[in-house]
Design an enzyme around this catalytic site. Structure first.
Site, mmCIF file in Angstrom:
data_model
loop_
_atom_site.group_PDB
_atom_site.id
_atom_site.type_symbol
_atom_site.label_atom_id
_atom_site.label_comp_id
_atom_site.label_asym_id
_atom_site.label_seq_id
_atom_site.Cartn_x
_atom_site.Cartn_y
_atom_site.Cartn_z
ATOM 1 N N LYS B 69 50.076 27.173 65.734
ATOM 2 C CA LYS B 69 50.297 25.887 65.045
ATOM 3 C C LYS B 69 51.765 25.763 64.634
ATOM 4 C CE LYS B 69 48.269 23.077 61.313
ATOM 5 N NZ LYS B 69 47.238 22.978 60.273
ATOM 6 N N SER B 146 44.091 19.125 60.328
ATOM 7 C CA SER B 146 45.400 18.872 60.867
ATOM 8 C C SER B 146 45.730 19.705 62.112
ATOM 9 C CB SER B 146 46.451 19.157 59.786
ATOM 10 O OG SER B 146 46.457 20.526 59.435
ATOM 11 N N SER B 171 41.506 21.988 57.722
ATOM 12 C CA SER B 171 42.295 21.758 58.938
ATOM 13 C C SER B 171 41.941 22.673 60.097
ATOM 14 C CB SER B 171 43.782 21.915 58.628
ATOM 15 O OG SER B 171 44.207 20.853 57.830
#
Lengths: 94, 457
Positions: B69, B146, B171
């Protein structure tokens, strides 16, 4: 608690953010709707409850006081486009 | 193919890792052009690591392709948490979890798209120059946020693929559910946050995403552990007992009847005998408590981004405060500004007790409610999300407070720092539905044992 434009301007100044008139107008109803939703917490009974700053118990962890190799000046300045003579260059303070 | 089988083939040279990595990179590029899952593909680093593995394939992850990420630092790779204010930032160090993966022979193939700093539930709130990731099942729908890019590429890649994601309020579970993969969020503190660009420091947790549960567990075992560079990280020997008591959370099943039916059917197929419990305090107060705490912490964590030293830097025409304000106004999205303002408000003299401290006390009561439930039940079960992955046209119509409500099922365990996994329970209208299993603090392995023992791999 009403979050009016005057309060939003004060918050923005504290947070070092400039808001345009358009942003200010849009934010006022949005922030009020959010804070209105948060008001439900007033109903939660929390007498004699300690605040949970973390979800689990955290103990202070101290590292040994040993000098370690740190970043070189070159590495430290690598991401800075504003620099001069091996230093970060910043805005005028006074 | 799962990690263990793949690594065995790399070690026996049945898989030529240089050739394989090149093919993986080609596939990623092709998929990314169409679906936008990666903020950058680290071709040079991947081929360098592949060469190392070809010479020494002894690691537990020899040759395994892993994406990371964008909020997790990797030396020399642009790392911006998909925010304009950090555009161009190339860290001079690598996060502890990524170092652990590389040490075991993992091949880092790129950084994944996310909501800016993690501020979002749909992976649509991203900075300038990034493209919105598209759901692998329907391009008109979102991946969830997210960690949307991580979930999307894990699902879409035809090759073995692992992604390292991060959850503050859901997320990992949300995009895992929307993309039909497995996402694991460990107990707060079990993994080092060193090298993670903070959102909410008392809430952030790094965790793995994979196509299957075994691979998630393999990665978790490698990246967990105390780290001197993160004083909130913990060392714990984890219980591996097989859980015998399961309970479904009554309030969490007050969702779309189709979602409920599919999850109950899945539980029945797994052979879980469940009873029903009620968590009314979580239902009523978790969202406001979570948002106040996370916004308060975000407003302080984001104070360091001021246009000096790294990231977005502009002409130094103005004085001190004017310069910082100019850079921050241009570098942060509207949602970031919204969260900074509310967070600043919640911490301000006169409001701090009523908002920030109150939310922290409510968090303690929420933890207490979970702890009481865990006295009689080892695993709690709920849907991961109350809805199917929404269309972008539907998301556009949502007000911020409506978007926050979408996190209603994930904020509880995240606020309480409880380990949880989202697995696919089935499909409705050809779209995936996620089911969440939640364990008590440090019972992370029990979640894997429960699913493994019941044949869910």
């Amino acid at each position: 608690m009403e979050c009016n434009q005057s309060l939003i301007k004060k918050l923005a100044k504290n947070a070092r953010i400039n808001l345009s008139e358009k942003e200010l107008k849009e934010l006022e109803p949005e922030l009020n709707a959010i804070l209105e939703n948060f008001k439900i917490l007033d109903k939660a009974e929390t007498k004699r409850i300690e605040p949970a700053f973390h979800p689990i118990e955290i103990q202070n962890t101290m590292r040994d006081d040993i000098i370690e190799k740190s970043l070189s000046q070159e590495q430290t300045l690598k991401n800075a486009s504003l620099k001069k003579d091996g230093y970060f260059k910043g805005p005028k303070v006074v | 193919m799962q990690i263990k089988e793949f690594v065995a083939k790399v070690k026996s040279k049945e898989i030529d890792i240089l050739d394989y990595t090149s093919k993986v990179l080609q596939e990623l590029e092709k998929t990314n052009n169409e679906y936008h899952y990666l903020s950058n593909i680290s071709k040079e680093l991947a081929l360098y690591l592949a060469k190392k593995v070809s010479k020494d394939p002894s690691g537990k992850l020899a040759g395994v392709p892993i994406s990371v990420k964008d909020c997790i630092c990797i030396k020399g790779l642009e790392t911006s948490a998909c925010s304009t204010i950090l555009k161009g930032y190339k860290p001079v160090f690598t996060a502890t979890v990524v170092n652990k993966l590389i040490k075991e022979g993992a091949i880092i193939v790129g950084k994944t798209i996310q909501d800016e700093f993690g501020f979002g539930s749909f992976c649509t709130n991203i900075g300038n120059g990034f493209s919105t990731p598209l759901n692998p099942f329907d391009k008109e729908r979102c991946c969830g946020g997210s960690s949307g890019g991580s979930a999307g590429i894990t699902k879409k890649s035809k090759n073995l693929h692992i992604s390292i994601a991060e959850s503050t309020g859901g997320s990992i579970a949300c995009p895992a559910s929307f993309c039909g993969i497995v996402g694991f969020t460990p107990t707060y503190g079990l993994l080092s946050r060193n090298g993670l660009i903070d959102y909410g420091s008392s809430l952030d947790k790094i965790g793995p995403m994979a196509k299957n549960i075994n691979d998630c567990q393999t990665i978790f075992e490698i990246i967990k552990g105390q780290d001197i560079k993160d004083p909130t990280s913990k060392f714990k020997i984890l219980d591996t007992n097989k859980p015998k008591t399961f309970a479904i959370i009554k309030e969490a099943f007050e969702v779309d009847s189709g979602i409920k039916e599919i999850i109950l059917k899945k539980l029945s197929n797994l052979g879980f005998e469940t009873k029903e419990i009620s968590l009314p305090y979580v239902k009523k107060y978790a969202i406001p408590a979570y948002y106040i705490i996370s916004m308060a912490e975000a407003s302080t964590n984001l104070a360091k981004f001021c246009g000096l030293r790294y990231g977005l830097q502009m002409d130094l025409k103005e004085k001190y405060n004017e310069y910082f304000s100019k850079v921050r106004s241009q570098g942060f999205s509207k949602e970031a500004k919204r969260r900074i303002l509310i967070g600043t408000f919640a911490r301000m003299a006169g409001y701090r007790d009523a908002y920030y401290l109150k939310a922290l006390k409510v968090r303690q009561k929420i933890i207490n409610e979970y702890k009481k439930a865990f006295k009689k039940n080892e695993i709690l079960i709920s849907p991961s999300m109350p809805i199917l992955p929404p269309k972008f046209t539907e998301i556009e119509k949502l007000a911020p407070i409506d978007t926050y409500q979408m996190d209603q099922l994930t904020v509880g365990p995240n606020l309480a720092g409880l380990p949880h996994i989202s697995i696919n329970a089935g499909f409705k209208e050809e779209l995936p539905i996620g089911m969440m299993l939640i364990g008590d603090h440090f019972n992370d392995n029990s979640i894997f044992t429960a699913l493994g023992e019941y044949g869910e791999n």
